[in-house]
Design a protein around this motif. Structure first.
Motif, mmCIF file in Angstrom:
data_model
loop_
_atom_site.group_PDB
_atom_site.id
_atom_site.type_symbol
_atom_site.label_atom_id
_atom_site.label_comp_id
_atom_site.label_asym_id
_atom_site.label_seq_id
_atom_site.Cartn_x
_atom_site.Cartn_y
_atom_site.Cartn_z
ATOM 1 N N GLU A 32 41.492 43.459 41.267
ATOM 2 C CA GLU A 32 40.371 43.931 42.086
ATOM 3 C C GLU A 32 40.783 44.193 43.541
ATOM 4 O O GLU A 32 40.222 45.063 44.198
ATOM 5 N N ALA A 33 41.768 43.471 44.032
ATOM 6 C CA ALA A 33 42.223 43.628 45.422
ATOM 7 C C ALA A 33 43.233 44.759 45.582
ATOM 8 O O ALA A 33 43.700 45.022 46.681
ATOM 9 N N GLY A 34 43.583 45.433 44.480
ATOM 10 C CA GLY A 34 44.546 46.526 44.552
ATOM 11 C C GLY A 34 45.991 46.085 44.424
ATOM 12 O O GLY A 34 46.903 46.872 44.655
ATOM 13 N N ASN A 35 46.212 44.832 44.035
ATOM 14 C CA ASN A 35 47.575 44.369 43.777
ATOM 15 C C ASN A 35 48.019 44.905 42.424
ATOM 16 O O ASN A 35 47.231 44.950 41.471
ATOM 17 N N VAL A 36 49.271 45.317 42.348
ATOM 18 C CA VAL A 36 49.804 45.892 41.118
ATOM 19 C C VAL A 36 50.943 45.017 40.612
ATOM 20 O O VAL A 36 51.811 44.609 41.378
#
Length: 85
Positions: A56-60
């Motif tokens: 959700e935080a955009g961490n991949v």
């Protein structure tokens, strides 16, 4: 060639828009296509190497090691600055 960091985020965002029942968690991608959602990043052994997970935080994250039959060995953070565009 691997998809760009921005492309991975865009694919995950579009998937979440179509699946509003999924809150938080991670969207899983294989070969540029979103295929699943999980409420948290779980054991990499449940995924094949090369699967991406976007939270959700955009961490991949990418599943690495192992094989298609036994699953991946671990999740590795994808560094936005090092990922090819």
């Amino acid at each position: 060639m691997n998809p760009s960091f921005e492309a991975l985020l865009a694919i995950a965002t579009q998937w979440k828009k179509r699946h509003k029942e999924c809150h938080g968690g991670v969207v899983l991608l294989w070969e540029g296509e979103a295929y699943a959602w999980k409420d948290s990043l779980r054991d990499a052994g449940h995924e094949r190497p090369g699967v991406y997970a976007i939270d959700e935080a955009g961490n991949v994250f990418i599943a690495e090691g192992g094989d298609d039959y036994n699953g991946a060995k671990c999740w590795v953070v994808v560094d936005k600055t090092m990922h090819p565009r």
